[in-house]
Design a protein around this motif. Structure first.
Motif, PDB file in Angstrom:
ATOM      1  N   GLY A 132       0.549  -1.129   0.005  1.00 24.30           N
ATOM      2  CA  GLY A 132      -0.064   0.184  -0.139  1.00 24.30           C
ATOM      3  C   GLY A 132       0.788   1.321  -0.184  1.00 24.30           C
ATOM      4  N   ALA A 133       0.718   2.002   1.114  1.00 20.72           N
ATOM      5  CA  ALA A 133       1.290   3.347   1.107  1.00 20.72           C
ATOM      6  C   ALA A 133       2.761   3.196   1.422  1.00 20.72           C
ATOM      7  N   ASN A 134       3.410   1.980   1.706  1.00 16.57           N
ATOM      8  CA  ASN A 134       4.937   2.005   1.792  1.00 16.57           C
ATOM      9  C   ASN A 134       5.538   2.137   0.633  1.00 16.57           C
ATOM     10  N   ARG A 135       6.545   3.221   0.731  1.00 22.84           N
ATOM     11  CA  ARG A 135       7.361   3.712  -0.452  1.00 22.84           C
ATOM     12  C   ARG A 135       8.737   3.026  -0.150  1.00 22.84           C
ATOM     13  N   ALA A 136       9.149   2.345   0.420  1.00 22.03           N
ATOM     14  CA  ALA A 136      10.595   1.894   0.547  1.00 22.03           C
ATOM     15  C   ALA A 136      10.669   0.750  -0.617  1.00 22.03           C
ATOM     16  N   MET A 137      11.692   0.958  -1.422  1.00 25.10           N
ATOM     17  CA  MET A 137      11.829   0.151  -2.531  1.00 25.10           C
ATOM     18  C   MET A 137      13.365  -0.655  -2.338  1.00 25.10           C
ATOM     19  N   PRO A 138      13.318  -1.742  -2.841  1.00 24.46           N
ATOM     20  CA  PRO A 138      12.284  -2.937  -2.884  1.00 24.46           C
ATOM     21  C   PRO A 138      11.505  -3.283  -1.909  1.00 24.46           C
ATOM     22  N   PHE A 139      10.324  -3.612  -2.137  1.00 20.44           N
ATOM     23  CA  PHE A 139       9.435  -3.951  -1.062  1.00 20.44           C
ATOM     24  C   PHE A 139       9.923  -5.279  -0.418  1.00 20.44           C
ATOM     25  N   SER A 140       9.997  -5.318   1.077  1.00 22.07           N
ATOM     26  CA  SER A 140      10.686  -6.321   1.699  1.00 22.07           C
ATOM     27  C   SER A 140       9.548  -6.573   2.826  1.00 22.07           C
ATOM     28  N   GLU A 141       9.582  -8.008   2.811  1.00 24.15           N
ATOM     29  CA  GLU A 141       8.757  -8.496   4.233  1.00 24.15           C
ATOM     30  C   GLU A 141       8.863  -8.128   5.356  1.00 24.15           C
ATOM     31  N   HIS A 142      10.137  -7.633   5.557  1.00 30.73           N
ATOM     32  CA  HIS A 142      10.579  -7.237   6.982  1.00 30.73           C
ATOM     33  C   HIS A 142      10.067  -5.787   7.196  1.00 30.73           C
ATOM     34  N   ASP A 143       9.583  -4.948   6.091  1.00 30.68           N
ATOM     35  CA  ASP A 143       8.965  -3.762   6.533  1.00 30.68           C
ATOM     36  C   ASP A 143       7.514  -3.810   6.802  1.00 30.68           C
ATOM     37  N   SER A 144       7.027  -2.827   7.344  1.00 32.86           N
ATOM     38  CA  SER A 144       5.444  -2.622   7.875  1.00 32.86           C
ATOM     39  C   SER A 144       4.741  -2.617   6.500  1.00 32.86           C
ATOM     40  N   ALA A 145       3.654  -3.472   6.561  1.00 32.61           N
ATOM     41  CA  ALA A 145       2.656  -3.305   5.623  1.00 32.61           C
ATOM     42  C   ALA A 145       1.185  -2.954   6.200  1.00 32.61           C
ATOM     43  N   GLU A 146       1.206  -2.005   7.025  1.00 36.17           N
ATOM     44  CA  GLU A 146      -0.064  -1.713   7.655  1.00 36.17           C
ATOM     45  C   GLU A 146      -0.857  -0.819   6.922  1.00 36.17           C
TER      46      GLU A 146
END
Length: 336
Positions: A132-146
């Motif tokens: 969604g609003a996560n803008r960190a690239m590349p998308f990582s499973e360790h990042d928030s996806a809230e």
């Protein structure tokens, strides 16, 4: 072994079922053959393997609690690949109740079946849309996806959390796979490559959102199936190294549960994707350039390092080759 595959009339589900049958597994498939898109295409997918003696088809709706309880009691699968869902990011704005019924209630019935019949591994489909609003690239499973931006993505995020709770409470090994823009032969008619091919061959304009500046981790179906099968064969365990600190979004440590990205790590701009399609068709697209749609994200890029380390996943089919294969199938299937 006996594997339950939900959504076997669907794009990914039909390919997974064929792969399991080819390697000698017994497959129980369930699908309600709804009319979200051409039922004839769904039937044609099923016809590719319906008559295999190791395949059993059950016509049922995941949201039908009694039907799903009966399915698990009758067939007692050892493992489950859950791929059925109400698909389509934009369609959710028109029919939200269908998404919750299929994607949330239906998934609950799958989880209950796994709990009551000692299923040894559940592999289920999630989506890159959860970022969604996560803008960190590349998308990582360790990042928030809230912060999902669509109801479809929210239902898939709910699936991840529901599966984790069942993994923790009942010890059901569960693996969630976040798919990144899957394409290829026998694909869904509502997806870009299918829509573009049909329109270009008819000489009709194609709608190109964000003026074609999207970047996507387009992933060929065979690479997706390879990752699904590899994960199915490796049930996760609780993380013994977890130190009671902050849980990692991809693996809490308190449950036999993992989340993985599954996709191509080489994102491609949509305009380049269209140019490759034009080359394959020998025709130029008439493009209607439009702004970014509500709920869409400009870019997706998959970090699949965790899946590579866990199961040796390496996508092998380039977009150049994948588009050629899709066009070849499309021309043959539709006599276009």
């Amino acid at each position: 072994m006996k594997v339950l595959v939900t959504g076997t009339a669907g794009f990914i589900g039909s390919h997974v079922a064929i792969r399991l049958l080819e390697r000698g597994d017994e497959v129980v498939g369930v699908d309600n053959l709804n009319d979200y898109y051409d039922v004839g295409l769904k039937q044609a997918r099923l016809d590719r393997f319906r008559h295999d003696p190791r395949y059993t088809h059950v016509h049922a709706d995941l949201a039908d609690r009694e039907a799903m309880a009966s399915l698990f009691a009758t067939h007692a699968p050892r493992r489950v690949v859950h791929l059925a869902a109400q698909a389509g990011v934009r369609y959710a704005a028109e029919n939200p109740h269908v998404y919750v019924s299929s994607n949330v209630t239906g998934f609950l019935h799958v989880l209950e079946g796994c709990r009551n019949h000692a299923v040894e591994h559940l592999v289920f489909a999630s989506t890159s849309s959860v970022y969604g609003a996560n803008r960190a690239m590349p998308f990582s499973e360790h990042d928030s996806a809230e912060h999902p931006l669509t109801l479809y993505a929210a239902t898939k995020k709910a699936n991840e959390q529901m599966a984790h709770s069942y993994a923790h409470l009942y010890g059901i090994p569960s693996t969630g796979l976040r798919f990144f823009t899957v394409y290829g032969p026998w694909g869904r008619p509502d997806m870009a490559l299918f829509l573009f091919t049909r329109a270009i061959l008819r000489g009709e304009p194609i709608k190109v959102f964000n003026h074609g500046r999207h970047r996507r981790s387009f992933t060929y179906i065979d690479d997706i199936v390879e990752g699904v099968i590899r994960c199915l064969d490796r049930p996760p365990a609780a993380d013994a190294a977890w130190d009671a600190g902050e849980p990692d979004p991809s693996s809490s440590g308190v449950a036999p549960f993992r989340l993985y990205n599954i996709g191509n790590e080489q994102p491609v701009e949509l305009l380049d994707y269209i140019r490759r399609l034009e080359q394959c068709l020998g025709r130029e697209a008439i493009m209607e350039l439009l702004p970014l749609q509500a709920g869409d994200v400009p870019d997706t890029e998959a970090d699949v390092g965790e899946l590579r380390r866990a199961v040796g996943y390496v996508p092998r089919i380039s977009v150049e080759e994948g588009v050629v294969r899709f066009v070849r199938w499309y021309r043959e299937y539709y006599q276009a």
